[in-house]
Scaffold this motif. Structure first.
Motif, PDB file in Angstrom:
ATOM      1  N   LEU A 630       0.834  -1.191   0.000  1.00 12.38           N
ATOM      2  CA  LEU A 630       0.000   0.000   0.000  1.00 12.38           C
ATOM      3  C   LEU A 630       0.873   1.246   0.000  1.00 12.38           C
ATOM      4  O   LEU A 630       1.893   1.299   0.693  1.00 12.38           O
ATOM      5  CB  LEU A 630      -0.897   0.003   1.252  1.00 12.38           C
ATOM      6  CG  LEU A 630      -1.689   1.277   1.557  1.00 12.38           C
ATOM      7  CD1 LEU A 630      -2.770   1.496   0.507  1.00 12.38           C
ATOM      8  CD2 LEU A 630      -2.292   1.202   2.953  1.00 12.38           C
ATOM      9  N   GLY A 631       0.472   2.253  -0.768  1.00 11.64           N
ATOM     10  CA  GLY A 631       1.181   3.528  -0.784  1.00 11.64           C
ATOM     11  C   GLY A 631       0.399   4.616  -0.081  1.00 11.64           C
ATOM     12  O   GLY A 631      -0.843   4.643  -0.139  1.00 11.64           O
ATOM     13  N   THR A 632       1.107   5.528   0.589  1.00 10.60           N
ATOM     14  CA  THR A 632       0.502   6.706   1.208  1.00 10.60           C
ATOM     15  C   THR A 632       1.131   7.943   0.569  1.00 10.60           C
ATOM     16  O   THR A 632       2.014   7.830  -0.292  1.00 10.60           O
ATOM     17  CB  THR A 632       0.744   6.730   2.720  1.00 10.60           C
ATOM     18  OG1 THR A 632       2.131   7.044   2.976  1.00 10.60           O
ATOM     19  CG2 THR A 632       0.407   5.384   3.357  1.00 10.60           C
ATOM     20  N   ARG A 633       0.723   9.115   1.020  1.00 11.98           N
ATOM     21  CA  ARG A 633       1.315  10.330   0.473  1.00 11.98           C
ATOM     22  C   ARG A 633       2.739  10.570   0.999  1.00 11.98           C
ATOM     23  O   ARG A 633       3.381  11.551   0.628  1.00 11.98           O
ATOM     24  CB  ARG A 633       0.420  11.538   0.782  1.00 11.98           C
ATOM     25  CG  ARG A 633      -0.882  11.539  -0.007  1.00 11.98           C
ATOM     26  CD  ARG A 633      -0.677  11.579  -1.509  1.00 11.98           C
ATOM     27  NE  ARG A 633      -0.060  12.804  -1.940  1.00 11.98           N
ATOM     28  CZ  ARG A 633      -0.706  13.917  -2.273  1.00 11.98           C
ATOM     29  NH1 ARG A 633      -2.030  13.939  -2.212  1.00 11.98           N
ATOM     30  NH2 ARG A 633      -0.061  14.978  -2.669  1.00 11.98           N
ATOM     31  N   GLU A 634       3.247   9.633   1.803  1.00 18.57           N
ATOM     32  CA  GLU A 634       4.613   9.755   2.309  1.00 18.57           C
ATOM     33  C   GLU A 634       5.495   8.559   1.982  1.00 18.57           C
ATOM     34  O   GLU A 634       6.723   8.684   1.958  1.00 18.57           O
ATOM     35  CB  GLU A 634       4.588   9.964   3.832  1.00 18.57           C
ATOM     36  CG  GLU A 634       3.917  11.275   4.247  1.00 18.57           C
ATOM     37  CD  GLU A 634       3.940  11.490   5.741  1.00 18.57           C
ATOM     38  OE1 GLU A 634       4.901  11.018   6.406  1.00 18.57           O
ATOM     39  OE2 GLU A 634       3.010  12.120   6.262  1.00 18.57           O
ATOM     40  N   GLY A 635       4.895   7.382   1.759  1.00 19.02           N
ATOM     41  CA  GLY A 635       5.742   6.217   1.534  1.00 19.02           C
ATOM     42  C   GLY A 635       4.993   5.003   1.053  1.00 19.02           C
ATOM     43  O   GLY A 635       3.803   5.060   0.699  1.00 19.02           O
ATOM     44  N   ILE A 636       5.709   3.856   1.063  1.00 21.66           N
ATOM     45  CA  ILE A 636       5.181   2.573   0.601  1.00 21.66           C
ATOM     46  C   ILE A 636       5.370   1.559   1.724  1.00 21.66           C
ATOM     47  O   ILE A 636       6.425   1.504   2.361  1.00 21.66           O
ATOM     48  CB  ILE A 636       5.907   2.100  -0.677  1.00 21.66           C
ATOM     49  CG1 ILE A 636       5.738   3.131  -1.795  1.00 21.66           C
ATOM     50  CG2 ILE A 636       5.389   0.738  -1.128  1.00 21.66           C
ATOM     51  CD1 ILE A 636       6.598   2.850  -3.014  1.00 21.66           C
ATOM     52  N   TYR A 637       4.341   0.710   1.932  1.00 25.67           N
ATOM     53  CA  TYR A 637       4.355  -0.232   3.043  1.00 25.67           C
ATOM     54  C   TYR A 637       4.075  -1.656   2.567  1.00 25.67           C
ATOM     55  O   TYR A 637       3.198  -1.884   1.731  1.00 25.67           O
ATOM     56  CB  TYR A 637       3.303   0.165   4.082  1.00 25.67           C
ATOM     57  CG  TYR A 637       3.621   1.453   4.792  1.00 25.67           C
ATOM     58  CD1 TYR A 637       4.293   1.456   6.008  1.00 25.67           C
ATOM     59  CD2 TYR A 637       3.274   2.676   4.216  1.00 25.67           C
ATOM     60  CE1 TYR A 637       4.609   2.646   6.654  1.00 25.67           C
ATOM     61  CE2 TYR A 637       3.584   3.874   4.850  1.00 25.67           C
ATOM     62  CZ  TYR A 637       4.248   3.849   6.070  1.00 25.67           C
ATOM     63  OH  TYR A 637       4.568   5.033   6.691  1.00 25.67           O
ATOM     64  N   GLY A 638       4.834  -2.598   3.164  1.00 27.34           N
ATOM     65  CA  GLY A 638       4.549  -4.019   3.019  1.00 27.34           C
ATOM     66  C   GLY A 638       3.915  -4.512   4.304  1.00 27.34           C
ATOM     67  O   GLY A 638       4.524  -4.402   5.382  1.00 27.34           O
ATOM     68  N   ILE A 639       2.691  -5.045   4.227  1.00 22.50           N
ATOM     69  CA  ILE A 639       1.910  -5.403   5.413  1.00 22.50           C
ATOM     70  C   ILE A 639       1.491  -6.866   5.295  1.00 22.50           C
ATOM     71  O   ILE A 639       1.011  -7.306   4.245  1.00 22.50           O
ATOM     72  CB  ILE A 639       0.678  -4.487   5.536  1.00 22.50           C
ATOM     73  CG1 ILE A 639       1.144  -3.039   5.728  1.00 22.50           C
ATOM     74  CG2 ILE A 639      -0.223  -4.928   6.679  1.00 22.50           C
ATOM     75  CD1 ILE A 639       0.068  -2.007   5.502  1.00 22.50           C
TER      76      ILE A 639
END
Length: 642
Positions: A630-639
């Motif tokens: 998932l991407g946010t307006r600040e970064g990318i996350y692996g969940i």
């Protein structure tokens, strides 16, 4: 006594004549009924015979007692009645037995048949014994979309034009006809190659998950920089995930350690910082150097469905005074092989962005890409891929394209395509910024039908084959043009994909905020066949009922009934996604605008767990087995789901 026997004689003469005459006019289907009548007549004849004998005996007995003679007239009537009933019964039986085996009446005129002399013996054919046959099945639905009374483009004042070789033409026929197949066959490799997975836009999940506790855990993350004031990942901003085959992996510019990793699954993410980033799904480590294109990327890209190392991605903003455009990029070298759209001359709208995630027809090597300028582009790529030599190239033909105007655009509404397209066979479905949903034949480039969905539509349409064999498409708009004092309503529509007619409609009141619309921005999640949500479609509506509220609805696709709903707490633009177990149990993950991820039981809507990222989130996630990106307006996350 004379009168009684005279009456009986008359009755049986009439019955004896009626039965054979009526039998002569019947068909073999009625034969059983007549035979029952004949049997009854035989029984009655036997009874009459017994009565005649009894009467004679009684007469003889009376004559003896009274010493009188027997009346000859009485005996004559009795024996005539007996003889008549027996004779006529036998006649009726002979007529019925002589009836032909087919359904031709004995007294019906027959056609004269001349039989030529033959040396071979004549074989008489008997009627075959009747056999049981299966009940006829309903013929399959022929998929041939056409306008209906409610979906006639003329209803909305649509003017449609086709451009071939740089000129407007009266008609067009594609030399290599396009025909997309089953969405499960769209991508040749394991993974998610385009926005919402395939040409139906119905699945952003690959594989299955093992779920025990139903909790979400952040495994890795990366910060994303800024370009021209824009940073992180925007709407729709979905990552792509692919498990490359070993031969292709060997010729790409991967880092040595990642090239050597067996079964590498690579995350590819085009972001607002103007770069395309590459990560290992397992640990989040970079797999290669980012490609710096220098254009803001809002929308999701597309990996070539044939498994070719090609990436198609469009820029969605004017960056450092450069016009947005579509890009075709080599994933072998990182080179931009082709750009188009930045110098368009046929556009009715000046906004040139490409937020839509394109599709490629593998068989005809054709790229299909709608633009926000109101033009639909189809481009023959002429791709040459030599895996052994490690080279790939494209030499595109001049695009064949369409443009349109409508009563809405003439009244001041924007035209253009911001959503991604769904394609079934050669029929393309797309929503547009003015509020008119369109069905287009890709082989003629003609507009087949249009339906009024009332407002600016950015959510991508999702297609399904219904239980009745017909096709249906789901769409919903945001709240923009129809808002009054920032309030109004939007509807979720199920449309007949053949006719464009509205099957059902669900309406909710909502509000909107300038440039951050309420209504539907997320693309729905369609329940996977064989899962516990296979009959559901999951929609998120933003800003319901207030500006910083929202709701996620699980809707029965057949009836339009809302099965359950969940409060999103803040509004949400991100599209929901599902984890599925091997047994078909579903867990739905969604994230709101403040970065709060919630995990929901798909069948009941019960919230199971949550994870807060505390960052503005508009982008949509993907799932590969147990991992979500998932991407946010600040970064990318692996969940990871556990």
């Amino acid at each position: 006594m004379k009168k009684a026997f005279s009456f009986l004689l008359a009755v049986f003469i009439v019955l004896g004549l009626i039965l054979p005459v009526s039998a002569a006019g019947i068909t073999s289907e009625d034969l059983a009924v007549v035979e029952k009548g004949l049997s009854a007549l035989r029984v009655i004849t036997a009874i009459i015979a017994a009565l005649v004998v009894l009467v004679v005996i009684l007469k003889i007995s009376a004559a003896v007692r009274h010493k009188k003679g027997i009346s000859g007239a009485v005996l004559a009537i009795a024996f005539v009645a007996l003889a008549a009933s027996l004779g006529l019964t036998l006649f009726a039986g002979s007529v019925i037995k002589s009836m032909p085996a087919d359904d031709v009446s004995v007294f019906a005129p027959t056609e004269t048949v001349v039989v030529p002399p033959a040396t071979d013996p004549v074989i008489l054919q008997t009627e075959p014994e009747p056999t049981e046959t299966e009940a006829p099945t309903e013929p399959p639905v022929v998929f041939a979309p056409a306008k209906s009374e409610s979906s006639d483009p003329a209803n909305f004042g649509i003017e449609w034009e086709i451009i071939e070789n740089g000129s407007i033409v009266d008609s067009y026929t594609r030399a290599d006809p396009i025909s997309f197949g089953d969405p499960g066959d769209y991508f040749a490799l394991p993974g998610i190659s385009t926005f919402r997975g395939n040409n139906y836009r119905n699945n952003a999940t690959y594989g299955t998950a093992t779920v025990t506790s139903g909790t979400l855990t952040k495994v890795w993350s990366h910060g994303i920089g800024r370009l021209d004031g824009w940073g992180g990942c925007a709407w729709t901003g979905q990552p792509l995930v692919v498990q490359w085959d070993e031969e292709t992996k060997a010729i790409m510019n991967l880092y040595k350690s990642k090239k050597a990793k067996e079964n590498l699954v690579e995350v590819i993410y085009a972001t607002l910082d103007g770069k395309i980033h590459f990560y290992d799904l397992d640990d989040g480590v970079e797999t290669r150097t980012p490609i710096n294109v220098g254009m803001n990327f809002k929308g999701a890209g597309t990996i070539d469905p044939r498994g070719y190392p090609l990436l198609y991605v469009g820029s969605g903003l004017y960056t450092n005074n450069k016009s947005p455009r579509m890009h075709v990029i080599s994933l072998i070298t990182g080179e931009v092989l082709y750009e188009y759209g930045q110098k368009e001359t046929f556009n009715e709208r000046r906004w040139m962005a490409f937020d839509s995630s394109p599709l490629v027809d593998a068989e005809t090597d054709t790229l299909i890409w709608p633009g926000e300028c109101g033009i639909l582009y189809t481009i023959k790529l002429n791709t040459v891929y030599d895996k052994e030599a490690g080279t790939i190239s494209v030499n595109p033909d001049t695009p064949v394209k369409t443009r349109y105007r409508s009563d809405y655009s003439k009244a001041g509404r924007y035209l253009g395509y911001e959503s991604s397209i769904s394609v079934v066979d050669n029929f393309l479905y797309v929503s547009e910024n003015g509020g008119l949903f369109q069905c287009i034949d890709l082989n003629t480039m003609e507009l087949v039908w249009a339906q009024d969905t009332k407002d600016d539509s950015n959510s991508s349409p999702v297609f399904e084959w219904g239980k009745d064999g017909n096709g249906y498409v789901y769409t919903a708009p945001s709240l923009h043009w129809t808002a009054k004092k920032d309030a109004g309503s939007v509807s979720i529509y199920k449309l007949n994909a053949q006719t464009g007619e509205i099957v059902w409609e669900i309406t909710r009141n909502c509000v909107t905020v300038k440039d951050v619309s309420g209504g539907v921005q997320a693309t729905p999640l369609m329940g996977k066949e064989g899962s516990d949500i296979e009959d559901l479609i999951i929609y998120i509506i933003a800003r319901v009922p207030k500006a910083y509220d929202g709701v996620m609805l699980a809707i029965n696709r057949e009836t339009g009934e809302v099965v359950w709903e969940v409060d999103t707490v803040n509004y949400a633009w991100s599209s929901p996604v599902a984890f599925y177990t091997e047994e078909g149990k579903s867990y739905i993950a969604f994230v709101n605008a403040s970065g709060k991820i919630r995990l929901v039981d798909g069948a009941s809507g019960q919230v199971l767990s949550s994870l807060g990222l505390n960052q503005t989130t508009e982008a949509s996630p993907v799932v590969f087995n147990n991992m979500m990106v998932l991407g946010t307006r600040e970064g990318i996350y692996g969940i990871k789901i556990s």
